[in-house]
Design an enzyme around this catalytic site. Sequence first.
Site, PDB file in Angstrom:
ATOM      1  N   ASP A  59      29.848  48.098  42.556  1.00  0.00           N
ATOM      2  CA  ASP A  59      30.393  47.750  43.866  1.00  0.00           C
ATOM      3  C   ASP A  59      31.863  48.141  43.972  1.00  0.00           C
ATOM      4  O   ASP A  59      32.349  48.482  45.046  1.00  0.00           O
ATOM      5  CB  ASP A  59      30.238  46.246  44.116  1.00  0.00           C
ATOM      6  CG  ASP A  59      28.775  45.848  44.279  1.00  0.00           C
ATOM      7  OD1 ASP A  59      27.926  46.762  44.395  1.00  0.00           O
ATOM      8  OD2 ASP A  59      28.474  44.647  44.280  1.00  0.00           O
ATOM      9  N   GLY A  60      32.584  48.103  42.845  1.00  0.00           N
ATOM     10  CA  GLY A  60      34.002  48.457  42.839  1.00  0.00           C
ATOM     11  C   GLY A  60      34.195  49.935  43.161  1.00  0.00           C
ATOM     12  O   GLY A  60      35.128  50.311  43.877  1.00  0.00           O
ATOM     13  N   THR A  86      26.954  44.631  38.740  1.00  0.00           N
ATOM     14  CA  THR A  86      26.146  43.791  39.634  1.00  0.00           C
ATOM     15  C   THR A  86      25.304  44.667  40.568  1.00  0.00           C
ATOM     16  O   THR A  86      24.143  44.381  40.822  1.00  0.00           O
ATOM     17  CB  THR A  86      27.052  42.878  40.498  1.00  0.00           C
ATOM     18  OG1 THR A  86      28.061  42.305  39.668  1.00  0.00           O
ATOM     19  CG2 THR A  86      26.250  41.781  41.146  1.00  0.00           C
ATOM     20  N   ASP A 128      34.319  41.996  46.879  1.00  0.00           N
ATOM     21  CA  ASP A 128      33.363  42.976  46.337  1.00  0.00           C
ATOM     22  C   ASP A 128      33.657  43.281  44.867  1.00  0.00           C
ATOM     23  O   ASP A 128      33.521  44.413  44.400  1.00  0.00           O
ATOM     24  CB  ASP A 128      33.382  44.292  47.130  1.00  0.00           C
ATOM     25  CG  ASP A 128      32.908  44.111  48.565  1.00  0.00           C
ATOM     26  OD1 ASP A 128      32.538  42.978  48.935  1.00  0.00           O
ATOM     27  OD2 ASP A 128      32.915  45.099  49.327  1.00  0.00           O
TER      28      ASP A 128
HETATM   29  C1  LIG Z   1      22.635  28.770  36.344  1.00  0.00           C
HETATM   30  C2  LIG Z   1      21.994  29.887  37.083  1.00  0.00           C
HETATM   31  C3  LIG Z   1      22.923  30.409  38.055  1.00  0.00           C
HETATM   32  C4  LIG Z   1      22.435  31.600  38.779  1.00  0.00           C
HETATM   33  C5  LIG Z   1      23.345  31.839  39.931  1.00  0.00           C
HETATM   34  C6  LIG Z   1      23.164  33.156  40.459  1.00  0.00           C
HETATM   35  C7  LIG Z   1      23.936  33.394  41.708  1.00  0.00           C
HETATM   36  C8  LIG Z   1      24.269  34.817  41.736  1.00  0.00           C
HETATM   37  C9  LIG Z   1      24.784  35.299  43.029  1.00  0.00           C
HETATM   38  C10 LIG Z   1      25.448  36.585  42.774  1.00  0.00           C
HETATM   39  C11 LIG Z   1      26.172  37.090  43.946  1.00  0.00           C
HETATM   40  C12 LIG Z   1      26.806  38.359  43.596  1.00  0.00           C
HETATM   41  C13 LIG Z   1      27.608  38.902  44.703  1.00  0.00           C
HETATM   42  C14 LIG Z   1      28.075  40.257  44.305  1.00  0.00           C
HETATM   43  C15 LIG Z   1      29.319  40.554  44.077  1.00  0.00           C
HETATM   44  C16 LIG Z   1      29.685  41.912  43.593  1.00  0.00           C
HETATM   45  O1  LIG Z   1      30.209  42.663  44.651  1.00  0.00           O
HETATM   46  C17 LIG Z   1      30.723  41.772  42.479  1.00  0.00           C
HETATM   47  C18 LIG Z   1      31.125  43.144  41.933  1.00  0.00           C
HETATM   48  O2  LIG Z   1      30.051  43.874  41.489  1.00  0.00           O
HETATM   49  P1  LIG Z   1      30.192  45.063  40.403  1.00  0.00           P
HETATM   50  O3  LIG Z   1      31.362  45.893  40.792  1.00  0.00           O
HETATM   51  O4  LIG Z   1      28.921  45.857  40.431  1.00  0.00           O
HETATM   52  O5  LIG Z   1      30.427  44.399  39.099  1.00  0.00           O
HETATM   53  N1  LIG Z   1      30.153  40.998  41.386  1.00  0.00           N
HETATM   54  C19 LIG Z   1      30.574  39.784  41.048  1.00  0.00           C
HETATM   55  O6  LIG Z   1      31.523  39.282  41.588  1.00  0.00           O
HETATM   56  C20 LIG Z   1      29.854  39.069  39.925  1.00  0.00           C
HETATM   57  C21 LIG Z   1      29.406  37.717  40.295  1.00  0.00           C
HETATM   58  C22 LIG Z   1      28.791  37.107  39.078  1.00  0.00           C
HETATM   59  C23 LIG Z   1      27.889  35.997  39.370  1.00  0.00           C
HETATM   60  C24 LIG Z   1      27.430  35.305  38.128  1.00  0.00           C
HETATM   61  N1  LIG Z   2      38.161  56.494  35.454  1.00  0.00           N
HETATM   62  C1  LIG Z   2      38.410  55.193  35.623  1.00  0.00           C
HETATM   63  N2  LIG Z   2      39.060  54.485  34.676  1.00  0.00           N
HETATM   64  C2  LIG Z   2      39.288  53.161  34.831  1.00  0.00           C
HETATM   65  N3  LIG Z   2      38.891  52.457  35.913  1.00  0.00           N
HETATM   66  C3  LIG Z   2      38.233  53.108  36.874  1.00  0.00           C
HETATM   67  C4  LIG Z   2      37.958  54.505  36.792  1.00  0.00           C
HETATM   68  N4  LIG Z   2      37.293  54.885  37.902  1.00  0.00           N
HETATM   69  C5  LIG Z   2      37.152  53.771  38.657  1.00  0.00           C
HETATM   70  N5  LIG Z   2      37.720  52.700  38.053  1.00  0.00           N
HETATM   71  C6  LIG Z   2      37.747  51.279  38.473  1.00  0.00           C
HETATM   72  O1  LIG Z   2      36.775  50.604  37.678  1.00  0.00           O
HETATM   73  C7  LIG Z   2      36.528  49.321  38.241  1.00  0.00           C
HETATM   74  C8  LIG Z   2      35.105  48.878  37.996  1.00  0.00           C
HETATM   75  O2  LIG Z   2      34.222  49.760  38.580  1.00  0.00           O
HETATM   76  P1  LIG Z   2      32.779  49.375  39.100  1.00  0.00           P
HETATM   77  O3  LIG Z   2      32.166  50.642  39.561  1.00  0.00           O
HETATM   78  O4  LIG Z   2      32.860  48.281  40.067  1.00  0.00           O
HETATM   79  O5  LIG Z   2      32.042  48.852  37.802  1.00  0.00           O
HETATM   80  P2  LIG Z   2      31.597  47.358  37.441  1.00  0.00           P
HETATM   81  O6  LIG Z   2      30.380  47.098  38.235  1.00  0.00           O
HETATM   82  O7  LIG Z   2      31.321  47.388  35.979  1.00  0.00           O
HETATM   83  O8  LIG Z   2      32.724  46.444  37.802  1.00  0.00           O
HETATM   84  C9  LIG Z   2      36.895  49.464  39.697  1.00  0.00           C
HETATM   85  O9  LIG Z   2      37.995  48.623  39.938  1.00  0.00           O
HETATM   86  C10 LIG Z   2      37.300  50.917  39.865  1.00  0.00           C
HETATM   87  O10 LIG Z   2      38.357  51.040  40.770  1.00  0.00           O
END
Ligand SMILES: CCCCCCCCCCCCC/C=C/[C@@H](O)[C@H](COP(=O)(O)O)NC(=O)CCCCC
Ligand SMILES: Nc1ncnc2c1ncn2[C@@H]1O[C@H](COP(=O)(O)OP(=O)(O)O)[C@@H](O)[C@H]1O
Length: 508
Positions: free
Chosen positions: A161-162, A205, A468
Amino acid sequence: GSFGSHCVPVSEIIAVQETEVDNIQTKDEGKWQKMSQKTVETYPYAFTVFYVERARQHRWRCGNVTFFCSDGLLRQQWVQAIKEQLSLQTCRPKHLLVYINPYGGKQQGKQIYEQKVVQLFTLASISTDVIVTERANHARDHLKTEADLKKYDGIVCVGGDGMFSEVIHGLISRTQTDSGVDQNCAHEKLVQCNLRVGIIPAGSTDCICYATIGINDPVTSALHIIVGDSQALDVCSVHHNDTFLKYSVSLLGYGFYGDILADSEKKRWMGPARYDFSGIKTFLSHHYYEGTVSFQPATDILGNPRDKTKCRSGCYVCQHNGQLFSEEIRDESVEGGVSENEDEREWKVVKGKFLAINAASMSCACPRSPKGLSPAAHLADGTTDIILVRKCSRLNFLRHLLRHTSKDDQFDLTFIEVHRVRKFKFTPKYCESEDTDVKDVRKKLFSQICRDHPACSCTSVNSNWNCDGEILDHAAVEVGVHCQLIKLFARGIEEPMLYLALVLPCKL
Ligand SMILES: CCCCCCCCCCCCC/C=C/[C@@H](O)[C@H](COP(=O)(O)O)NC(=O)CCCCC
Ligand SMILES: Nc1ncnc2c1ncn2[C@@H]1O[C@H](COP(=O)(O)OP(=O)(O)O)[C@@H](O)[C@H]1O
Ligand SMILES: [Ca+2]
């Protein structure tokens, strides 16, 4: 060989190719065999059609079927005819700009793209310019100022999502700059972005991919890009005192999800498991935060956060509300317009102690919670769902969290409120002062609160927003939804196909 019938809409054909009959293997009674010499001699001309095949849980695969002809000219005519049909599919991208985040998720972005996506794009005759990012915000800055966007039919991001967030920040900023719109003005209408964005999931995520396609699977995403799907998406803008902070399309979370994120960033080496670790830690710390949430309920639209029906492919609620939204904008721009002015709408104010304040602009479905934070939220209806979790016992909070993974309604609890809104504001009780650095303010407030509560072990009186998956450095924010600001290479989650078998009584 085995024969069967295949019915494939042209819109789901990926490619057609002439095939060497000598190399073809057919499956007979479960075993792969070379074609018999007799068949090869009778039907020496073959062509293969590659198409979208649906598998379980919204997964798409590239299926293929080979046709055999006795006549070379006939084969050429078939291949030509199918290619012509494909060239009429004008929504399909031909040239894409691809950004790969090699650092997100399990650090497999590059491998996922090379092993699962490249061959599909080649098969579909899509050409690409690929940039593997070298630092955070590389993709955002490149899109904002450098990229020659006229050359492309879309942008693809490989990451979580990042990474998607970086790409849309670049794209939205670029579009506003080109149209002379000031992003710092919270009330300005933003200009829609024309280029579609595709997400190849390779993050932790992958909620934006999961909630718009139904699964976080790189091959499925690549196929949605190839067939040229389009799904509009709402975007929230986040401001702090007339300064633009960030855009959000999935979760804007203060308190619980803000704290999980802040803690998990220190544990990136753990990969996606960092969220589970920080999740348990944050749950146990059980911090609450005081403040005021004010919002404008979206009462004039279809849909409610407690609806049983969900946003699905071709969603009627999104179409209806999207239409309403653009008519209102038009009315307001005409002097003496008929609709009531946005700012005259009623504001509701909720003051209290909150474990979490979540604004979900989409369901936020992800593998951890397949129904998501707000199961009935819509992708493109111009609203966001605010979920307020008031201070309650650990056991009650756990009940609420567990319901994200079961059939039970996570909102049907006394300490939960949910509202569908177009705009909201949050003001923390302990206000940030403008002319001081945020960290100084935290230090000052910390000493203040700890004088008031000597036994408290809290690290800060304010949480931070999880936008996000990126941390925002202000607690006081003003948020507005921009209806259908961007478009994705997706189609929303498809309903399972319903086949009606009609068995008619018949006399032979
Ligand atoms: C005890 C059982 C508990 C289960 C609870 C589950 C609820 C989960 C809801 C998750 C919502 C996630 C919303 C998504 C957010 C993402 O945008 C964000 C960034 O994603 P990424 O860059 O791919 O890592 N993710 C989070 O903020 C992680 C939330 C973690 C929740 C445990
Ligand atoms: N080459 C890079 N080196 C370090 N960080 C980066 C690079 N490219 C993107 N990012 C940053 O990495 C972070 C995590 O990326 P993301 O795609 O959300 O993965 P994750 O789901 O593991 O958090 C974001 O904040 C993004 O801006
Ligand atoms: Ca929405």
